[in-house]
Design a protein around this motif. Sequence first.
Motif, PDB file in Angstrom:
ATOM      1  N   LEU A  60      72.530   3.354  22.371  1.00 11.37           N
ATOM      2  CA  LEU A  60      71.948   4.672  22.578  1.00 11.37           C
ATOM      3  C   LEU A  60      71.700   5.429  21.278  1.00 11.37           C
ATOM      4  N   ASN A  61      72.597   5.259  20.317  1.00 15.86           N
ATOM      5  CA  ASN A  61      72.533   6.070  19.099  1.00 15.86           C
ATOM      6  C   ASN A  61      72.013   5.334  17.867  1.00 15.86           C
ATOM      7  N   THR A  62      72.312   4.057  17.765  1.00 16.07           N
ATOM      8  CA  THR A  62      71.818   3.250  16.637  1.00 16.07           C
ATOM      9  C   THR A  62      71.299   1.914  17.185  1.00 16.07           C
ATOM     10  N   PRO A  63      70.175   1.945  17.896  1.00 18.12           N
ATOM     11  CA  PRO A  63      69.674   0.751  18.591  1.00 18.12           C
ATOM     12  C   PRO A  63      69.391  -0.428  17.665  1.00 18.12           C
ATOM     13  N   GLU A  64      69.173  -0.159  16.379  1.00 16.23           N
ATOM     14  CA  GLU A  64      68.892  -1.248  15.446  1.00 16.23           C
ATOM     15  C   GLU A  64      70.109  -2.140  15.214  1.00 16.23           C
ATOM     16  N   LEU A  65      71.292  -1.693  15.678  1.00 17.74           N
ATOM     17  CA  LEU A  65      72.522  -2.460  15.447  1.00 17.74           C
ATOM     18  C   LEU A  65      72.872  -3.411  16.597  1.00 17.74           C
ATOM     19  N   VAL A  66      72.076  -3.394  17.664  1.00 15.69           N
ATOM     20  CA  VAL A  66      72.356  -4.277  18.801  1.00 15.69           C
ATOM     21  C   VAL A  66      71.176  -5.208  19.036  1.00 15.69           C
ATOM     22  N   SER A  67      71.420  -6.272  19.779  1.00 10.39           N
ATOM     23  CA  SER A  67      70.360  -7.238  20.052  1.00 10.39           C
ATOM     24  C   SER A  67      69.322  -6.639  20.998  1.00 10.39           C
ATOM     25  N   VAL A  68      68.138  -7.228  20.976  1.00 10.28           N
ATOM     26  CA  VAL A  68      67.050  -6.746  21.823  1.00 10.28           C
ATOM     27  C   VAL A  68      67.423  -6.854  23.293  1.00 10.28           C
ATOM     28  N   SER A  69      68.047  -7.956  23.685  1.00  8.41           N
ATOM     29  CA  SER A  69      68.397  -8.154  25.094  1.00  8.41           C
ATOM     30  C   SER A  69      69.417  -7.121  25.557  1.00  8.41           C
ATOM     31  N   THR A  70      70.414  -6.864  24.706  1.00 10.38           N
ATOM     32  CA  THR A  70      71.417  -5.855  25.060  1.00 10.38           C
ATOM     33  C   THR A  70      70.781  -4.480  25.165  1.00 10.38           C
ATOM     34  N   LEU A  71      69.892  -4.159  24.231  1.00  2.00           N
ATOM     35  CA  LEU A  71      69.221  -2.870  24.240  1.00  2.00           C
ATOM     36  C   LEU A  71      68.410  -2.690  25.523  1.00  2.00           C
ATOM     37  N   GLU A  72      67.710  -3.725  25.937  1.00  2.00           N
ATOM     38  CA  GLU A  72      66.908  -3.652  27.154  1.00  2.00           C
ATOM     39  C   GLU A  72      67.783  -3.426  28.381  1.00  2.00           C
ATOM     40  N   ARG A  73      68.945  -4.090  28.418  1.00  2.00           N
ATOM     41  CA  ARG A  73      69.854  -3.945  29.555  1.00  2.00           C
ATOM     42  C   ARG A  73      70.430  -2.525  29.632  1.00  2.00           C
ATOM     43  N   VAL A  74      70.808  -1.986  28.483  1.00  2.03           N
ATOM     44  CA  VAL A  74      71.356  -0.633  28.467  1.00  2.03           C
ATOM     45  C   VAL A  74      70.290   0.376  28.883  1.00  2.03           C
ATOM     46  N   ARG A  75      69.088   0.214  28.353  1.00  2.00           N
ATOM     47  CA  ARG A  75      68.014   1.142  28.699  1.00  2.00           C
ATOM     48  C   ARG A  75      67.669   1.077  30.175  1.00  2.00           C
ATOM     49  N   ALA A  76      67.714  -0.114  30.738  1.00  2.00           N
ATOM     50  CA  ALA A  76      67.449  -0.264  32.164  1.00  2.00           C
ATOM     51  C   ALA A  76      68.520   0.442  32.986  1.00  2.00           C
ATOM     52  N   ALA A  77      69.777   0.329  32.550  1.00  2.05           N
ATOM     53  CA  ALA A  77      70.869   0.994  33.254  1.00  2.05           C
ATOM     54  C   ALA A  77      70.737   2.509  33.167  1.00  2.05           C
ATOM     55  N   VAL A  78      70.330   2.996  32.004  1.00  2.00           N
ATOM     56  CA  VAL A  78      70.127   4.433  31.825  1.00  2.00           C
ATOM     57  C   VAL A  78      69.054   4.944  32.780  1.00  2.00           C
ATOM     58  N   GLN A  79      67.948   4.204  32.862  1.00  2.00           N
ATOM     59  CA  GLN A  79      66.858   4.600  33.747  1.00  2.00           C
ATOM     60  C   GLN A  79      67.282   4.558  35.206  1.00  2.00           C
ATOM     61  N   GLN A  80      68.045   3.539  35.576  1.00  2.00           N
ATOM     62  CA  GLN A  80      68.462   3.369  36.963  1.00  2.00           C
ATOM     63  C   GLN A  80      69.456   4.441  37.400  1.00  2.00           C
ATOM     64  N   THR A  81      70.369   4.810  36.523  1.00  2.00           N
ATOM     65  CA  THR A  81      71.437   5.739  36.889  1.00  2.00           C
ATOM     66  C   THR A  81      71.125   7.194  36.580  1.00  2.00           C
ATOM     67  N   GLY A  82      70.108   7.443  35.722  1.00  2.00           N
ATOM     68  CA  GLY A  82      69.819   8.806  35.315  1.00  2.00           C
ATOM     69  C   GLY A  82      70.824   9.348  34.325  1.00  2.00           C
ATOM     70  N   TYR A  83      71.459   8.470  33.567  1.00  2.00           N
ATOM     71  CA  TYR A  83      72.472   8.875  32.593  1.00  2.00           C
ATOM     72  C   TYR A  83      71.911   9.837  31.545  1.00  2.00           C
TER      73      TYR A  83
END
Length: 365
Positions: A60-83
């Motif tokens: 969420l805060n430094t996306p360049e430090l995580v893998s693309v796949s992990t970033l996509e999964r987190v973003r999908a969860a954010v969109q799904q839950t409204g975090y």
Amino acid sequence: MTKPKTDSTAGIAGIFEDVALPAAADRTTSRRARKNTGRVTLSDLAALTGVTKVTVSRALNTPELVSVSTLERVRAAVQQTGYTPDLVAGSLASNRSRLIVALIPAMAGSVFQETVEALTTELAANGYQLLIGQSGYDESREDALIDAILGRRPAGIVLTGVVHSRDARQKLRESGIPVVETWDITREPIDMLVGFSHEKVGKAAALHLLAQGVTRAAVITPGDRRAQVRTQAFVKAFAKGSSIEIPVITIPSPANLGDGRRGLARLLDEYAAMEAVFCGADILALGALIEARARGLDIPGRLRVIGYGDMNFAKDTDPPLTTIRIDGTRIGKLAASLLVERIRDGEVDRRVVDVGFKLIERETS
């Protein structure tokens, strides 16, 4: 036929094909957390994505430090839950707020709109969010807002004007929070200042009319302190070139178009020989122009009109309005840059910036 039970997380699971769902106990804990706080937490996102809270935070805060796949999964969860992130908790953890608070007298139809827009844009570009407080023109209300602001420890504060109560000035100085005063000038700012001289504005308006041969002028002005400074300077400068009394109509702030109409009507009824009127706000000048037209007066032949603010309608009035332009956008940009520099470096190269003003001569004078 009994309808098969479905897992409430199935929608999320479909997004993460290679991630095992959390254990039932974990899901229960996650649901309990949401029920108790009313919001989705980092722990919920971690459980749904199958990664740690630290990884979610990095995504969420430094996306360049995580893998693309992990970033996509987190973003999908954010969109799904409204975090949404808890900015207060984040600022407490890092001891750094990303919130800037600005106090302005009024917003609707205000000369401060350009400043607010510039502040918002410039601060956002540097990772800060702007919160607006509308203080009106009441000093006690401003004091109450300042107390509320200081208790929340923002990264910086933007104030309109330089005259605040002694108690407020002391609290602001002792808070250690960077402060920028705007839209005025003083030799003793609380911290930093971006503004101009209202006294010089009033003098410039008077000298403009005197240069055009006007000997009888009047003023329609809001009642706030800055407008009163402009009025006093106008009267003082004009009196040197004319021995005629200068009538002044004072309107409670914030003034409106109707106040301009009524103000000019009163002046024309009581001082029929006046040749010009200086209006302490463009909206008053617009009302005066409407009243003059309703009475069949020639502008500027019979009556000259000057406004203040160069609002977006000033060039489109009939005839176009002569007025005083203040570069509100520049004030906002400079205030933002000073705050960011002060927060980042602890000091600034210039603490006081005078942006000046410009008399825009159009067809009303």
